[in-house]
Design a protein around this motif. Structure first.
Motif, PDB file in Angstrom:
ATOM      1  N   LEU A 371      20.793  40.624 -27.518  1.00  0.00           N
ATOM      2  CA  LEU A 371      22.250  40.510 -27.448  1.00  0.00           C
ATOM      3  C   LEU A 371      22.638  39.449 -26.437  1.00  0.00           C
ATOM      4  CD1 LEU A 371      24.698  41.922 -28.745  1.00  0.00           C
ATOM      5  CD2 LEU A 371      24.833  43.360 -26.708  1.00  0.00           C
ATOM      6  N   SER A 372      23.484  38.544 -26.881  1.00  0.00           N
ATOM      7  CA  SER A 372      24.034  37.525 -25.988  1.00  0.00           C
ATOM      8  C   SER A 372      25.472  37.933 -25.645  1.00  0.00           C
ATOM      9  CB  SER A 372      24.013  36.164 -26.670  1.00  0.00           C
ATOM     10  OG  SER A 372      24.596  35.182 -25.844  1.00  0.00           O
ATOM     11  N   ILE A 373      25.766  38.123 -24.312  1.00  0.00           N
ATOM     12  CA  ILE A 373      27.094  38.566 -23.856  1.00  0.00           C
ATOM     13  C   ILE A 373      27.807  37.346 -23.294  1.00  0.00           C
ATOM     14  CG2 ILE A 373      28.315  40.159 -22.327  1.00  0.00           C
ATOM     15  CD1 ILE A 373      25.585  41.719 -22.196  1.00  0.00           C
ATOM     16  N   GLU A 374      28.920  36.956 -23.936  1.00  0.00           N
ATOM     17  CA  GLU A 374      29.643  35.754 -23.533  1.00  0.00           C
ATOM     18  C   GLU A 374      31.039  36.144 -23.008  1.00  0.00           C
ATOM     19  OE1 GLU A 374      29.787  33.188 -26.875  1.00  0.00           O
ATOM     20  OE2 GLU A 374      27.600  32.898 -26.993  1.00  0.00           O
ATOM     21  N   GLY A 375      31.361  35.658 -21.750  1.00  0.00           N
ATOM     22  CA  GLY A 375      32.672  35.906 -21.182  1.00  0.00           C
ATOM     23  C   GLY A 375      33.566  34.677 -21.297  1.00  0.00           C
ATOM     24  N   SER A 390      34.547  34.805 -15.597  1.00  0.00           N
ATOM     25  CA  SER A 390      33.953  35.128 -16.908  1.00  0.00           C
ATOM     26  C   SER A 390      32.470  35.486 -16.776  1.00  0.00           C
ATOM     27  CB  SER A 390      34.128  33.949 -17.873  1.00  0.00           C
ATOM     28  OG  SER A 390      33.399  32.804 -17.425  1.00  0.00           O
ATOM     29  N   GLN A 391      31.772  34.865 -15.825  1.00  0.00           N
ATOM     30  CA  GLN A 391      30.346  35.158 -15.638  1.00  0.00           C
ATOM     31  C   GLN A 391      30.175  36.560 -15.085  1.00  0.00           C
ATOM     32  OE1 GLN A 391      27.542  33.078 -16.390  1.00  0.00           O
ATOM     33  NE2 GLN A 391      26.610  35.115 -16.123  1.00  0.00           N
ATOM     34  N   LYS A 392      31.016  36.926 -14.110  1.00  0.00           N
ATOM     35  CA  LYS A 392      30.917  38.246 -13.513  1.00  0.00           C
ATOM     36  C   LYS A 392      31.231  39.343 -14.532  1.00  0.00           C
ATOM     37  CE  LYS A 392      31.888  36.860  -8.741  1.00  0.00           C
ATOM     38  NZ  LYS A 392      32.827  36.982  -7.587  1.00  0.00           N
ATOM     39  N   ARG A 393      32.205  39.096 -15.406  1.00  0.00           N
ATOM     40  CA  ARG A 393      32.535  40.079 -16.441  1.00  0.00           C
ATOM     41  C   ARG A 393      31.344  40.259 -17.403  1.00  0.00           C
ATOM     42  NH1 ARG A 393      38.857  38.592 -17.971  1.00  0.00           N
ATOM     43  NH2 ARG A 393      39.801  39.653 -16.135  1.00  0.00           N
ATOM     44  N   ALA A 394      30.669  39.117 -17.820  1.00  0.00           N
ATOM     45  CA  ALA A 394      29.505  39.201 -18.717  1.00  0.00           C
ATOM     46  C   ALA A 394      28.374  39.955 -18.030  1.00  0.00           C
ATOM     47  CB  ALA A 394      29.046  37.790 -19.114  1.00  0.00           C
ATOM     48  N   ASP A 395      28.195  39.702 -16.715  1.00  0.00           N
ATOM     49  CA  ASP A 395      27.146  40.396 -15.968  1.00  0.00           C
ATOM     50  C   ASP A 395      27.446  41.888 -15.878  1.00  0.00           C
ATOM     51  OD1 ASP A 395      25.694  38.077 -15.587  1.00  0.00           O
ATOM     52  OD2 ASP A 395      26.578  37.658 -13.604  1.00  0.00           O
ATOM     53  N   ALA A 396      28.743  42.258 -15.751  1.00  0.00           N
ATOM     54  CA  ALA A 396      29.125  43.668 -15.652  1.00  0.00           C
ATOM     55  C   ALA A 396      28.740  44.408 -16.929  1.00  0.00           C
ATOM     56  CB  ALA A 396      30.621  43.792 -15.378  1.00  0.00           C
ATOM     57  N   ILE A 397      28.978  43.784 -18.076  1.00  0.00           N
ATOM     58  CA  ILE A 397      28.630  44.425 -19.358  1.00  0.00           C
ATOM     59  C   ILE A 397      27.112  44.502 -19.494  1.00  0.00           C
ATOM     60  CG2 ILE A 397      28.745  44.159 -21.853  1.00  0.00           C
ATOM     61  CD1 ILE A 397      31.543  42.930 -21.419  1.00  0.00           C
ATOM     62  N   LYS A 398      26.393  43.468 -19.066  1.00  0.00           N
ATOM     63  CA  LYS A 398      24.916  43.458 -19.129  1.00  0.00           C
ATOM     64  C   LYS A 398      24.381  44.628 -18.322  1.00  0.00           C
ATOM     65  CE  LYS A 398      20.903  40.575 -17.961  1.00  0.00           C
ATOM     66  NZ  LYS A 398      20.470  39.247 -17.446  1.00  0.00           N
ATOM     67  N   THR A 399      24.987  44.842 -17.101  1.00  0.00           N
ATOM     68  CA  THR A 399      24.554  45.944 -16.246  1.00  0.00           C
ATOM     69  C   THR A 399      24.824  47.282 -16.923  1.00  0.00           C
ATOM     70  OG1 THR A 399      24.974  44.623 -14.270  1.00  0.00           O
ATOM     71  CG2 THR A 399      24.844  47.016 -13.968  1.00  0.00           C
ATOM     72  N   THR A 409      15.401  42.350 -20.782  1.00  0.00           N
ATOM     73  CA  THR A 409      14.847  41.195 -21.512  1.00  0.00           C
ATOM     74  C   THR A 409      15.540  40.979 -22.842  1.00  0.00           C
ATOM     75  OG1 THR A 409      13.124  42.617 -22.437  1.00  0.00           O
ATOM     76  CG2 THR A 409      12.573  41.374 -20.443  1.00  0.00           C
ATOM     77  N   ARG A 410      16.277  42.019 -23.307  1.00  0.00           N
ATOM     78  CA  ARG A 410      16.978  41.887 -24.594  1.00  0.00           C
ATOM     79  C   ARG A 410      18.426  41.472 -24.373  1.00  0.00           C
ATOM     80  NH1 ARG A 410      16.557  47.400 -27.519  1.00  0.00           N
ATOM     81  NH2 ARG A 410      17.580  46.169 -29.182  1.00  0.00           N
ATOM     82  N   LEU A 411      18.783  41.231 -23.111  1.00  0.00           N
ATOM     83  CA  LEU A 411      20.191  40.941 -22.796  1.00  0.00           C
ATOM     84  C   LEU A 411      20.307  39.581 -22.131  1.00  0.00           C
ATOM     85  CD1 LEU A 411      21.036  44.463 -21.313  1.00  0.00           C
ATOM     86  CD2 LEU A 411      21.632  43.608 -23.590  1.00  0.00           C
ATOM     87  N   ASP A 412      21.346  38.885 -22.480  1.00  0.00           N
ATOM     88  CA  ASP A 412      21.614  37.577 -21.885  1.00  0.00           C
ATOM     89  C   ASP A 412      23.111  37.493 -21.630  1.00  0.00           C
ATOM     90  OD1 ASP A 412      21.197  35.043 -20.924  1.00  0.00           O
ATOM     91  OD2 ASP A 412      21.341  34.096 -22.910  1.00  0.00           O
ATOM     92  N   ALA A 413      23.515  37.142 -20.380  1.00  0.00           N
ATOM     93  CA  ALA A 413      24.940  37.075 -20.030  1.00  0.00           C
ATOM     94  C   ALA A 413      25.287  35.676 -19.587  1.00  0.00           C
ATOM     95  CB  ALA A 413      25.238  38.081 -18.929  1.00  0.00           C
ATOM     96  N   ILE A 414      26.403  35.143 -20.068  1.00  0.00           N
ATOM     97  CA  ILE A 414      26.834  33.801 -19.701  1.00  0.00           C
ATOM     98  C   ILE A 414      28.357  33.738 -19.725  1.00  0.00           C
ATOM     99  CG2 ILE A 414      26.614  32.995 -22.096  1.00  0.00           C
ATOM    100  CD1 ILE A 414      25.840  30.260 -20.930  1.00  0.00           C
ATOM    101  N   VAL A 437      35.655  39.021 -24.620  1.00  0.00           N
ATOM    102  CA  VAL A 437      34.191  39.116 -24.497  1.00  0.00           C
ATOM    103  C   VAL A 437      33.604  39.080 -25.909  1.00  0.00           C
ATOM    104  CG1 VAL A 437      32.234  40.564 -23.812  1.00  0.00           C
ATOM    105  CG2 VAL A 437      34.270  40.413 -22.335  1.00  0.00           C
ATOM    106  N   GLU A 438      32.627  38.228 -26.127  1.00  0.00           N
ATOM    107  CA  GLU A 438      31.944  38.147 -27.440  1.00  0.00           C
ATOM    108  C   GLU A 438      30.503  38.616 -27.281  1.00  0.00           C
ATOM    109  OE1 GLU A 438      32.216  34.249 -29.066  1.00  0.00           O
ATOM    110  OE2 GLU A 438      34.409  34.336 -29.351  1.00  0.00           O
ATOM    111  N   LEU A 439      30.049  39.464 -28.228  1.00  0.00           N
ATOM    112  CA  LEU A 439      28.690  39.966 -28.275  1.00  0.00           C
ATOM    113  C   LEU A 439      28.002  39.397 -29.523  1.00  0.00           C
ATOM    114  CD1 LEU A 439      29.370  43.728 -27.378  1.00  0.00           C
ATOM    115  CD2 LEU A 439      28.769  41.852 -25.828  1.00  0.00           C
TER     116      LEU A 439
END
Length: 444
Positions: A371-375, A390-399, A409-414, A437-439
């Motif tokens: 899953l690629s998490i884009e803010g 936007s980066q912090k929001r993507a990281d929050a969802i990744k967490t 390893t299955r998650l990528d946040a940007i 936010v786009e997944l």
């Protein structure tokens, strides 16, 4: 002088007699002939010379020639020398030598013996010869006169020992009142006895030739093309051939030019499906496959029509357009629309918990999914601040997903900030759409 010539000729004939083989002697033969006797030409030559006689044409004319008949006897002495006896007669006015010429026509008889020296044996078609001998004449039974005939002729072979002969002799005076004359004769002679057939000598038959059979196959070496190797007559004494050298002879080999195995009647191990893997090593012998799958096609574990090598979700049925994985992107896109943050905040809104949990459940169901998490933000405020937000929001969802048991390893946040707007930032409605936010699901 004449006697000297006659003596030399006689010596030559006698020498030839002893020199020749007697293997082809002429058989006793009798001949009959005709002759023309010429007294005029010899008298002219004797009175003048041969040259003057020819030059002055004082030789005999046709009317001067006296016709007569003769009977002859021939006997071979050697293959090149014959005895010839001849008796002839003609009517003539005889011109005696050194005597008064007869004025009346009388009967002249000649009897002479010759030796004929032939150039070839009697097998030749045309055989020239020289002749010489001794003879006597009697005229009207009153006078006996001696002469020596010398000349030559030609014998013509007409088959079975018979022959024609043409002969000219000059009859030299030897004794008495004999007049020299020329005799031109033609005749035919034929054998009066059958040739002796050689006695057949009985000889014992030669001992039978025992031909060698070196290899003992019943075919003698002279007819055996493989004399040192036992074989059969069908192959000229050679063994039944094995063209492909596979140990199975051609008569029992259904593939005589290709090496094979006895269990397949001399043919190679078959490859029924033609995939280059023989049936003994092919686990799918009737279906074309690959060597790495032991002759079977590439498997499709989940049976979705996408083979495992191309299926990113090989154990979960999916669709070809999604690399063999289920079509979950649409569902994730819908869930992503329900993810909210407070204004300018990186804290996830409580109402976003349910959609995020549903996404986590999908990720667990499809473990091959990444899953690629884009803010994203609108363009209000500093671009640098917006990108950090936007980066912090993507990281929050990744967490959040990590805490729900999804491997990092299955998650990528940007965070892209305001770099990728989807609507016009000039209106509030547009800016609202850009704050999102786009997944994006991908498959390993």
């Amino acid at each position: 002088m004449k006697r000297t010539i006659l003596s030399l000729l006689a010596l030559c004939l006698l020498g030839q007699t002893f020199a020749q083989s007697t293997s082809l002697k002429r058989l006793p033969s009798v001949g009959f002939g005709f002759f023309l006797k010429d007294f005029v030409t010899p008298q002219s030559i004797g009175a003048t010379s041969l040259n003057k006689t020819w030059k002055d044409k004082t030789y005999a004319k046709q009317s001067d020639l006296l016709p007569g008949a003769s009977v002859s006897y021939f006997q071979g002495i050697t293959s090149h020398l014959d005895f010839m006896g001849q008796l002839g007669g003609t009517f003539a006015k005889y011109s005696y030598k050194n005597k008064v010429t007869s004025t009346k026509e009388g009967f002249l008889t000649d009897l002479d013996a010759h030796l004929n020296l032939k150039l070839f044996t009697d097998k030749a078609l045309i055989n020239p010869y020289l002749t010489a001998g001794i003879g006597g004449s009697m005229y009207n039974l009153n006078y006996l006169m001696a002469y020596a005939p010398v000349g030559g002729g030609i014998q013509i072979n007409v088959g079975k020992g018979s022959f024609l002969y043409l002969q000219t002799t000059y009859r030299y005076h030897v004794g008495g009142a004999a007049a020299e004359n020329l005799n031109y004769s033609i005749g035919y002679a034929s054998p009066i006895v059958e040739p002796k057939k050689p006695k057949a000598i009985a000889t014992p038959p030669p001992p039978p030739v025992v031909e060698k059979d070196t290899d003992g196959d019943g075919i003698v070496d002279s007819k055996d093309k493989c004399p040192r190797v036992a074989g059969i007559a069908k192959y000229d004494g050679c063994p039944v051939p094995d063209t492909d050298k596979d140990g199975i002879n051609d008569e029992n080999d259904k593939c005589p030019t290709v090496a094979g195995l006895a269990k397949y009647n001399g043919c190679p191990v078959p490859d029924t499906d033609g995939d280059g893997i023989n049936d003994e090593e092919d686990k799918c012998p009737t279906v074309m496959g690959l060597a790495r799958y032991m002759g079977c096609p590439i498997p499709d574990t989940d049976g979705d029509g996408v083979n495992d090598e191309e299926d990113k979700c090989p154990t979960v049925p999916g669709v070809k357009s999604n690399a063999g994985c289920p079509e979950i992107q649409t569902k994730i896109n819908e869930l992503a629309k329900s993810i909210y943050f407070g204004l300018g905040s990186v804290i996830i809104s409580a109402k976003s918990t349910k959609p995020l949990d549903e996404v986590a459940a999908i990720m667990k169901k499809y473990p091959a999914t990444k899953l690629s998490i884009e803010g994203h933000t609108d363009n209000v405020g500093s671009a640098v601040i917006n990108k950090k937000l936007s980066q912090k929001r993507a990281d929050a969802i990744k967490t959040y997903f990590f805490k729900k048991g999804i491997a990092v390893t299955r998650l990528d946040a940007i965070g892209y900030g305001s770099e990728k707007p989807v609507a016009d930032n000039k209106t509030e409605a547009g800016r609202s759409k850009n704050r999102r936010v786009e997944l994006k699901a991908t498959y390993q």
